[in-house]
Design a protein around this motif. Structure first.
Motif, short mmCIF file in Angstrom:
data_model
loop_
_atom_site.label_atom_id
_atom_site.label_comp_id
_atom_site.label_asym_id
_atom_site.label_seq_id
_atom_site.Cartn_x
_atom_site.Cartn_y
_atom_site.Cartn_z
N LYS A 60 -29.71 -12.35 -38.85
CA LYS A 60 -30.19 -11.37 -37.89
C LYS A 60 -31.63 -11.68 -37.50
CE LYS A 60 -30.73 -6.39 -37.17
NZ LYS A 60 -30.46 -5.03 -37.71
N GLU A 61 -32.45 -12.00 -38.47
CA GLU A 61 -33.86 -12.28 -38.17
C GLU A 61 -34.02 -13.58 -37.38
OE1 GLU A 61 -37.04 -11.48 -40.70
OE2 GLU A 61 -35.88 -10.33 -42.17
N ILE A 62 -33.24 -14.59 -37.77
CA ILE A 62 -33.30 -15.87 -37.06
C ILE A 62 -32.87 -15.69 -35.60
CG2 ILE A 62 -32.25 -18.17 -36.87
CD1 ILE A 62 -32.19 -18.21 -39.97
N LEU A 63 -31.78 -14.96 -35.41
CA LEU A 63 -31.27 -14.75 -34.04
C LEU A 63 -32.21 -13.90 -33.21
CD1 LEU A 63 -27.43 -14.26 -34.66
CD2 LEU A 63 -28.62 -16.31 -33.87
N MET A 64 -32.86 -12.92 -33.85
CA MET A 64 -33.85 -12.11 -33.13
C MET A 64 -34.99 -12.99 -32.62
SD MET A 64 -34.11 -8.58 -35.35
CE MET A 64 -35.51 -7.99 -34.40
N ALA A 65 -35.42 -13.91 -33.47
CA ALA A 65 -36.51 -14.81 -33.08
C ALA A 65 -36.07 -15.75 -31.97
CB ALA A 65 -36.98 -15.61 -34.29
N LEU A 66 -34.86 -16.30 -32.08
CA LEU A 66 -34.35 -17.20 -31.05
C LEU A 66 -34.13 -16.47 -29.73
CD1 LEU A 66 -31.80 -19.30 -33.16
CD2 LEU A 66 -33.91 -20.15 -32.11
N LYS A 67 -33.68 -15.23 -29.82
CA LYS A 67 -33.49 -14.41 -28.62
C LYS A 67 -34.83 -14.18 -27.91
CE LYS A 67 -31.57 -9.92 -27.20
NZ LYS A 67 -32.78 -9.21 -26.77
N LYS A 68 -35.87 -13.92 -28.69
CA LYS A 68 -37.20 -13.72 -28.11
C LYS A 68 -37.70 -15.00 -27.43
CE LYS A 68 -41.29 -11.61 -27.64
NZ LYS A 68 -42.13 -12.70 -27.15
N ILE A 69 -37.48 -16.12 -28.09
CA ILE A 69 -37.88 -17.41 -27.49
C ILE A 69 -37.12 -17.65 -26.19
CG2 ILE A 69 -37.91 -19.91 -27.82
CD1 ILE A 69 -38.21 -19.32 -30.85
N HIS A 70 -35.84 -17.31 -26.19
CA HIS A 70 -35.01 -17.49 -25.00
C HIS A 70 -35.53 -16.62 -23.85
CE1 HIS A 70 -31.18 -17.09 -22.57
NE2 HIS A 70 -31.23 -18.39 -22.77
N GLU A 71 -35.88 -15.41 -24.16
CA GLU A 71 -36.42 -14.50 -23.13
C GLU A 71 -37.76 -15.01 -22.61
OE1 GLU A 71 -36.53 -10.88 -25.31
OE2 GLU A 71 -34.40 -10.41 -24.97
N ASP A 72 -38.59 -15.49 -23.54
CA ASP A 72 -39.89 -16.05 -23.13
C ASP A 72 -39.70 -17.30 -22.26
OD1 ASP A 72 -41.21 -14.06 -24.45
OD2 ASP A 72 -41.72 -15.27 -26.22
N TRP A 73 -38.71 -18.10 -22.60
CA TRP A 73 -38.44 -19.30 -21.80
C TRP A 73 -38.01 -18.92 -20.38
CZ3 TRP A 73 -33.38 -20.40 -20.00
CH2 TRP A 73 -33.31 -21.58 -19.23
N LYS A 74 -37.13 -17.95 -20.27
CA LYS A 74 -36.65 -17.53 -18.95
C LYS A 74 -37.78 -16.96 -18.10
CE LYS A 74 -33.06 -14.91 -20.01
NZ LYS A 74 -31.82 -14.11 -19.77
N SER A 75 -38.75 -16.33 -18.74
CA SER A 75 -39.86 -15.73 -17.99
C SER A 75 -41.03 -16.72 -17.82
CB SER A 75 -40.35 -14.47 -18.69
OG SER A 75 -40.87 -14.76 -19.97
N GLY A 76 -40.86 -17.92 -18.35
CA GLY A 76 -41.89 -18.94 -18.20
C GLY A 76 -43.03 -18.85 -19.20
N LYS A 77 -42.86 -18.05 -20.24
CA LYS A 77 -43.92 -17.85 -21.23
C LYS A 77 -43.87 -18.85 -22.37
CE LYS A 77 -44.13 -12.84 -20.40
NZ LYS A 77 -43.90 -11.51 -21.00
N PHE A 78 -42.70 -19.44 -22.62
CA PHE A 78 -42.58 -20.35 -23.75
C PHE A 78 -42.79 -21.78 -23.27
CE2 PHE A 78 -40.21 -23.12 -26.66
CZ PHE A 78 -40.78 -22.73 -27.87
N THR A 79 -43.79 -22.43 -23.80
CA THR A 79 -44.08 -23.83 -23.46
C THR A 79 -44.19 -24.64 -24.73
OG1 THR A 79 -46.45 -23.36 -23.40
CG2 THR A 79 -45.25 -23.26 -21.30
N LEU A 80 -43.98 -25.94 -24.60
CA LEU A 80 -43.99 -26.83 -25.76
C LEU A 80 -45.39 -27.35 -26.04
CD1 LEU A 80 -40.75 -28.92 -25.05
CD2 LEU A 80 -40.98 -26.77 -26.30
N LEU A 81 -45.72 -27.45 -27.32
CA LEU A 81 -47.00 -27.99 -27.76
C LEU A 81 -46.81 -29.44 -28.17
CD1 LEU A 81 -48.12 -24.98 -30.02
CD2 LEU A 81 -48.76 -25.42 -27.64
N GLN A 82 -47.66 -30.32 -27.63
CA GLN A 82 -47.52 -31.74 -27.91
C GLN A 82 -47.72 -32.05 -29.38
OE1 GLN A 82 -50.13 -34.44 -25.77
NE2 GLN A 82 -48.52 -35.98 -25.71
N GLU A 83 -48.60 -31.30 -30.04
CA GLU A 83 -48.87 -31.60 -31.45
C GLU A 83 -47.67 -31.33 -32.35
OE1 GLU A 83 -50.93 -27.55 -30.56
OE2 GLU A 83 -50.63 -29.50 -29.56
N LEU A 84 -46.67 -30.59 -31.82
CA LEU A 84 -45.44 -30.35 -32.58
C LEU A 84 -44.36 -31.36 -32.25
CD1 LEU A 84 -45.36 -26.45 -32.54
CD2 LEU A 84 -45.95 -27.95 -34.45
#
Length: 502
Positions: A60-84
């Protein structure tokens, strides 16, 4: 670069130059894979929960986090960091930042980035194949529309870039319809091979955990499962090469179309006028109207061909398993996809808006000896003259007409033709003006070529109706695949919602 995620036994941080060298443009291309990496993470962790490795609370916690990332991606808020380094570590890091390492650290259990990237790429290629197939459907539709509007519009068929025989513009259009239909067939075959599940192969030898690979296959909507784990990892690049090889055919075919168009737009030909929307001017010559869009499509054939050779060159000599060399495949794949999509869009618009200069075409057809073969056939059919003799007779006539200030076919009289027959074969025949008139009439010539696949208007109509029927059938299969993919993702996200809210 900190090694806190993938450092293993290594103690020192990665050199900054090496970090930049290793990631290169990879992090840019990985931005295209964010959604697919999220879907792969969801499916993998649902499977871990199913086999009891991750508890209901943890999933449940993992999916909640992935769902948040998915929402952020769709809204353009999630971007990748080169150092990762890549999309996988970015998403795992983002999950861990939200729910902590104790639970977030479990999401990569029983897999490797080796099979993880393969899942992302298969999902990505699956989507892009459908997108390109739909674009080709649009191109085919435009070509068929042009053919229907020009069933009896005269055009010139060329061999060696010399005027050869009369055809119709419909015949030209339908030739390219059949060509790109084969492109659609190749893409459909590649889709079947791409749409198999690599997840579960791990680094090369799978895992000792009791994973359920069939379950992840169903969750991600794959049509099948790629079994042998070493083969799975070693096949990195194979599917990219196959897809880009398809693109080389597509682009070669587009290049052939635009080359015909470019030649047709020249002042010397003047057969085609491009819309101003698909042409450019000159910085110094105000009279110019340049077919730049068509020329760039022609140039990009070489770009895609180069990408195909790039992939093969990278794969050549690699051992079984994974090598970092595989990372360099992304540039060739991603840029080829973008190039093909844009080229098809531009050509479709260019074709739909260009105009034929029918009077100019008809004058060229009427004034030249592209009906010479029909005069040969006249002597054979009506007067039983052997082919090679008839060929020589008409060849001599054409040669002399060219020497006489380019006399036109319309200037052939029965007396002239009978004299050439007598001179070349010692035969005396009676030829009527009507027979000559029929032989040198380009449209009548075309109408007589009514065999299967010929340019006769009646046969062209049959082929058009047949191809329209085929188009609907192909379109139905493509849209069926698209609906299945959409339903797969929707169902996956519904499972996430249910788990999160439960």
């Amino acid at each position: 670069m900190s090694r806190k995620i993938v450092g293993g036994r290594l103690e020192d941080d990665l050199d900054e130059i090496v970090e930049k060298f290793l990631s290169g443009k990879d992090i840019i291309y990985d931005a295209e894979l964010i959604q697919f990496d999220i879907y792969g993470n969801i499916a993998h962790n649902l499977m871990l929960n199913k086999i009891g490795v991750i508890s209901d609370k943890e999933i449940k916690e993992i999916l909640m986090a992935l769902k948040k990332i998915h929402e952020d991606w769709k809204s353009g808020k999630f971007t990748l960091l080169q150092e990762l380094e890549d999309v996988h570590m970015n998403i795992e890091h983002a999950v861990t930042e939200q729910i902590g390492p104790e639970i977030g650290g479990k999401m990569h259990l029983a897999r490797s980035r080796n099979d993880q990237i393969l899942v992302d790429l298969r999902l990505y290629m699956r989507d892009e194949i459908i997108s390109i197939q739909k674009l080709i459907l649009g191109l085919v539709s435009v070509l068929i529309e042009k053919a229907e509007a020009n069933i009896e519009t005269l055009y010139i068929g060329y061999t060696h870039q010399q005027q050869a025989q009369p055809i119709t513009f419909a015949h030209w259009c339908m030739a390219h319809v059949d060509t790109v239909f084969r492109d659609l067939e190749r893409l459909a075959q590649t889709y079947q091979r791409v749409n198999v599940n690599p997840l579960g192969a791990g680094a090369i030898a799978g895992t000792s955990w009791p994973i359920d690979r069939q379950y992840t296959t169903e969750l991600l909507g794959f049509d099948g499962l790629q079994e042998n784990t070493l083969d799975v990892i070693s096949s990195r690049g194979e599917f990219e090469a196959e897809l880009v090889s398809n693109f080389t055919f597509i682009m070669t075919h587009l290049g052939r179309i635009v080359e015909d168009i470019i030649i047709g737009t020249t002042s010397e030909f003047g057969f085609i006028t491009l819309s101003d929307s698909y042409a450019t001017g000159s910085s110094i010559m105000p009279q110019k109207k340049n077919p730049d869009a068509a020329e760039l499509i022609r140039a990009k054939v070489g770009v895609v061909n180069g990408n195909f050779l790039k992939i093969l060159s990278i794969l050549k000599g690699l051992p079984s398993g994974y090598s970092r060399d595989h990372q360099e495949l992304k540039d060739a794949l991603f840029s080829s996809i973008e190039t093909v999509k844009l080229s098809i869009k531009v050509l479709t618009g260019l074709l739909s808006t260009m105009q034929l200069n029918i009077e100019k075409i008809e004058n060229q057809v009427q004034d030249n000896f592209i009906i010479a073969t029909e005069l040969v056939d006249l002597l054979i059919k009506e007067y039983k003259i052997p082919f090679r003799t008839a060929y020589t007779i008409i060849g001599n006539l054409v040669k002399d007409f060219f020497k006489q200030n380019n006399k036109k076919p319309s200037e052939i009289t029965p007396e002239i033709l009978m004299n050439y027959v007598k001179t070349s074969s010692n035969q005396e025949i009676l030829i009527s003006s009507e027979n000559i008139k029929k032989a040198i009439d380009p449209l009548e010539t075309i109408k007589r070529r009514s065999h299967v696949g010929g340019p006769a208007p009646q046969e062209e109509q049959r082929m058009i109706q047949d191809r329209k029927k085929n188009l609907e059938g192909v379109k139905g299969k493509i849209l069926q695949n698209e609906r299945k993919v959409e339903e797969t993702i929707n169902n996956l996200m519904k499972i996430v919602e249910k788990k999160v809210s439960g």
